[in-house]
Design an enzyme around this catalytic site. Sequence first.
Site, PDB file in Angstrom:
ATOM      1  N   ARG A 126      41.867  38.300 -58.442  1.00 50.10           N
ATOM      2  CA  ARG A 126      41.964  39.750 -58.263  1.00 50.10           C
ATOM      3  C   ARG A 126      40.738  40.302 -57.554  1.00 50.10           C
ATOM      4  NH1 ARG A 126      43.931  41.489 -64.382  1.00 50.10           N
ATOM      5  NH2 ARG A 126      45.733  40.086 -64.500  1.00 50.10           N
ATOM      6  N   GLU A 132      41.084  31.417 -67.461  1.00 52.32           N
ATOM      7  CA  GLU A 132      41.933  31.665 -66.300  1.00 52.32           C
ATOM      8  C   GLU A 132      41.207  32.697 -65.444  1.00 52.32           C
ATOM      9  OE1 GLU A 132      45.930  34.199 -65.259  1.00 52.32           O
ATOM     10  OE2 GLU A 132      45.928  33.100 -67.166  1.00 52.32           O
ATOM     11  N   LYS A 179      54.648  31.305 -68.200  1.00 51.34           N
ATOM     12  CA  LYS A 179      53.894  32.486 -68.615  1.00 51.34           C
ATOM     13  C   LYS A 179      54.873  33.638 -68.838  1.00 51.34           C
ATOM     14  CE  LYS A 179      50.350  35.703 -66.877  1.00 51.34           C
ATOM     15  NZ  LYS A 179      49.286  35.892 -65.869  1.00 51.34           N
TER      16      LYS A 179
END
Length: 320
Positions: free
Chosen positions: A46, A42, A130
Amino acid sequence: MSEALMKKIRLIGLVPVVKIDDAAKAVPLAKAMIAGGLPVAEVTFRTAAAEEAISNIAKAVPEMLLGAGTVTGIEFAKKAVKAGAKFIVSPGFNPEVVDWALENDVPIVPGVCTPSDIEAGLSRGLSVLKFFPAEASGGVDMLKNFAGPFSNVTFMPTGGINAKNLGSYAALSNVLAVGGSWMVKSDLIENERWDEITALCSEAVLALQGLRFAHLGINETSKERAQVAATMLELLGMTRTVGNSSTFLDTVIEVTHTPFLGKHGHLGFACNNVDRAAHYLQKKGFTLNEESVKRDDKGAMKSCYFTEEIAGFALHLIKG
């Protein structure tokens, strides 16, 4: 949500959450992870390098099951998919992002941490969510509480998970896979310590299985002969429990009433998830004995054997 994709992620069981500052390092990182047994990632939005990093991996390492994380807006989602991401993950439940993904047939795993969040996902037909931030939101105990009212939902807990608490999450039946970044820390990537990343990934994959010796199975030819063996073992302080097909001494020795798999018997190993551990062992060269597989009412493996023998003992996996 792609069932085939989720099945692959479930069998792998651990999704590295990757933060890449230099897209040029994405491909060697992906190769290091795969070498360590983790063909899934993943890559988080960011950093400004995320889109290019995803594109580089998608082109050069197509065997990597590639996802994009920290997808907090539709523009990020579009960039991720265009770059080659096969699924997207968001830290929270953003209705706009979720709806866009569903409308465009893009698998999405949105973040949740409350029952209301979960119900929002269910209202849109999502069954994989999640759980974030996992440790700060109640961790394993919270996931156990979710299992009752949300029995058809599986989670990808992420946040505060490390090598020490990995197993407690992986053992839960409502955990699809665990997310973490300790094996792909930014400083390791920055300093191109690929061998160390490979080693950490390999260690994490093994720890994920939770493999531990459970019992020794000894083949006997009859129930009567099994009781003779049990009587002798009782003299050593063990407690006998007679079953239909075998006799247990405490929980560590099983004497069968008729010959079973293995020349001499079997080595029973408990694990966090039998499907996942069987997949792991098959990747290591073991061959599953398909006829030995036992499943629960949801289709998950409860136990299995492998065709290879270790010094005349068959390898037996059980959930434990």
